[in-house]
Design a protein around this motif. Structure first.
Motif, PDB file in Angstrom:
ATOM      1  N   ILE A 127      86.001  26.802  40.322  1.00 55.83           N
ATOM      2  CA  ILE A 127      86.865  26.927  39.137  1.00 55.83           C
ATOM      3  C   ILE A 127      88.241  27.471  39.546  1.00 55.83           C
ATOM      4  N   ALA A 128      88.239  28.420  40.476  1.00 58.27           N
ATOM      5  CA  ALA A 128      89.532  28.976  40.937  1.00 58.27           C
ATOM      6  C   ALA A 128      90.363  27.908  41.645  1.00 58.27           C
ATOM      7  N   TRP A 129      89.731  27.093  42.491  1.00 59.22           N
ATOM      8  CA  TRP A 129      90.495  26.016  43.169  1.00 59.22           C
ATOM      9  C   TRP A 129      91.065  25.061  42.127  1.00 59.22           C
ATOM     10  N   ALA A 153      89.588  18.660  38.951  1.00 61.46           N
ATOM     11  CA  ALA A 153      88.153  18.981  39.005  1.00 61.46           C
ATOM     12  C   ALA A 153      87.425  18.103  40.019  1.00 61.46           C
ATOM     13  N   HIS A 154      87.846  16.845  40.119  1.00 61.56           N
ATOM     14  CA  HIS A 154      87.195  15.968  41.106  1.00 61.56           C
ATOM     15  C   HIS A 154      87.315  16.583  42.503  1.00 61.56           C
ATOM     16  N   MET A 155      88.513  17.091  42.809  1.00 56.79           N
ATOM     17  CA  MET A 155      88.721  17.730  44.117  1.00 56.79           C
ATOM     18  C   MET A 155      87.855  18.982  44.249  1.00 56.79           C
ATOM     19  N   ALA A 156      87.886  19.821  43.217  1.00 56.48           N
ATOM     20  CA  ALA A 156      87.153  21.093  43.287  1.00 56.48           C
ATOM     21  C   ALA A 156      85.652  20.855  43.477  1.00 56.48           C
ATOM     22  N   MET A 157      85.116  19.855  42.796  1.00 59.83           N
ATOM     23  CA  MET A 157      83.670  19.583  42.900  1.00 59.83           C
ATOM     24  C   MET A 157      83.318  19.059  44.292  1.00 59.83           C
ATOM     25  N   ASN A 215      91.823  18.534  29.116  1.00 56.30           N
ATOM     26  CA  ASN A 215      91.546  19.506  30.173  1.00 56.30           C
ATOM     27  C   ASN A 215      90.060  19.406  30.509  1.00 56.30           C
ATOM     28  N   PHE A 216      89.756  19.412  31.787  1.00 50.31           N
ATOM     29  CA  PHE A 216      88.370  19.312  32.255  1.00 50.31           C
ATOM     30  C   PHE A 216      87.533  20.460  31.688  1.00 50.31           C
TER      31      PHE A 216
END
Ligand SMILES: [Zn+2]
Ligand SMILES: [Zn+2]
Length: 456
Positions: A60-62, A154-158, A415-416
């Motif tokens: 979530i932070a990323w 979010a795609h990147m963070a996941m 927003n995701f």
């Protein structure tokens, strides 16, 4: 639906009670004199390390950091540097500047021998050139006119969360490639990476997989379907040259306005009568420009439109029909016409095997009942450039919380939903662990018994 694995504090037998006198049983001590009781702590070296976990707070932070610093097509330098730094910090081999700003992480599992397999997973680096209107976020876009309103943050963070977890656990055989591509929204970053030699060093023999957040599905659901699931999105322009002149003497002119309206009518008629409805094709005329004065018949008129198709044969048929109809109608007026048909992103094709693999992995995360059909979408996706070369599957990650109004992708207030971030990352992890399972190596041959000569 959050399915984070909880921290597992296992085996920490911090205290035990024992008799003070070595070798003396507690019962004997009790029968004679009460023995002093001391508390001992297990030596640190014997404490098992906590099991690796998917770190939801980190993801979530990323995401929030990337969300606050959006970058658009081929300019994603800060974003790419962040992705690269994180991958490197977990010991993952990185390759950068592929197709512009693209980054690839290569993670090798426990056995990478010649018979091992490989799998590819993709996320996008880019944001949209639009202004975010969501209020009340402490991570709202800090860049005027740019926003992560498609959820690529979010795609990147996941994918990063899954990469970190997999680098710690290595509970798989073979190699995982994490592909972070530029310019999905505009510019075809997938094609740029392929043209820059992506598949010269990236191998996806078990397939390539993509995921998109999907506001039309409920949080906790994952949408997956086989076949063509996004439309090929093409556009076209038809430039007509008639003969302009005084509107009072139309017989002396070639009426480009009338010609244009004939073309528009015939194109619609063709699409409605010659393309089966089951093909799901769309042909729309979106612009019609001509004329400057009420008493002048214009020389030039331009028609523009878009064509969306799922079936490549239908795409070719429609492109040809636009050319043929325009030429035929123009010839009947004695006018000239120039047709330009621009092919956009092709249609994403989900292969049978990869679709089944995706369903199996998703069912392990959200349960089979929550793996639902992914209704094909008219939106375009450059993931299609990969699936033209490598079998793949592209899935939809449900976003809707069941209460708030649904906000579509590319809306200024999209927003995701962070409550779904663990579901997406766990899907990636289960996909790798299912498709590249650990293979226990056969036991070494038994050593010869002592004293006996080795077998000849
Ligand atoms: Zn988008
Ligand atoms: Zn997107």
């Amino acid at each position: 639906m959050a399915k984070a694995k909880h921290r597992f504090l296992s085996g920490f037998l911090a205290a035990s009670f024992m008799a003070a006198t070595p070798g003396m049983a507690p019962a004997q001590s009790a029968a004679t004199a009460p023995a002093p009781i001391v508390q001992t702590v297990a030596p640190a070296a014997q404490t098992p390390a906590p099991a690796p976990q998917l770190d939801v707070a980190d993801m979530i932070a990323w995401r929030h950091d990337i969300h606050a610093h959006p970058e658009t097509a081929f300019e994603e330098t800060r974003t790419a540097a962040k992705v690269e730094a994180l991958l490197k910090s977990w010991g993952i081999e990185t390759h950068t500047n592929i197709g512009g700003t693209g980054v690839v992480g290569v993670l090798r599992g426990q056995n990478t021998g010649p018979n091992s397999h490989s799998i590819c997973m993709r996320a996008e680096l880019d944001a949209l050139p639009m202004t975010e209107t969501t209020t009340g976020l402490d991570y709202v876009s800090t860049v005027p006119g740019k926003a992560h309103t498609c959820g690529h943050d979010a795609h990147m963070a996941m994918l990063l969360g899954a990469a970190k977890y997999l680098s710690e656990t290595k509970n798989f055989t073979g190699t995982v490639y994490f592909i972070f591509q530029p310019a999905e929204e505009k510019g075809g970053g997938a094609k740029a990476m392929i043209d820059d030699g992506l598949f010269n060093f990236v191998h996806c023999d078990m397939g390539i997989y993509g995921m998109h957040d999907w506001p039309g599905l409920k949080a906790g659901q994952i949408g997956i379907s086989e076949g063509n699931i996004t439309a090929a999105s093409d556009d076209f322009s038809i430039k007509i040259t008639g003969k302009g002149g005084h509107a009072a003497y139309p017989a002396d002119n070639i009426d480009a306005i009338s010609l244009a309206s004939d073309i528009v009518k015939q194109l619609h008629q063709y699409a409605n009568t010659q393309i089966p409805a089951s093909d799901g094709a769309v042909l729309a005329i979106t612009m019609l420009h001509g004329g400057e004065a009420v008493n002048v018949m214009p020389e030039k008129v331009e028609i523009d439109g878009t064509a969306r198709t799922f079936n490549p044969a239908t795409q070719d048929k429609l492109a040809q029909a636009i050319q043929d109809i325009s030429q035929r109608v123009a010839a009947s007026y004695g006018a000239k016409v120039e047709v330009q048909y621009n092919r956009g992103y092709p249609s994403v094709f989900n292969s049978h095997d990869q679709t089944e693999n995706a369903k199996a992995a998703a069912a392990k995360v959200v349960g089979a009942d929550n793996v639902v059909p992914f209704a094909r979408t008219m939106g375009g996706e450059d993931f299609s450039y990969y699936t033209q070369l490598v079998p793949g599957a592209y899935i939809a990650l449900g976003q809707w919380d069941g209460k708030s109004p649904k906000v579509q992708l590319h809306s200024p207030n999209f927003n995701f939903n962070d409550a779904t971030i663990a579901t997406g990352a766990n899907y990636w992890i289960k996909l790798v662990e299912t498709e590249l399972p650990l293979v226990t190596p056969p036991p070494p041959p038994a050593a010869p018994a002592p004293g006996k000569p080795p077998a000849p």
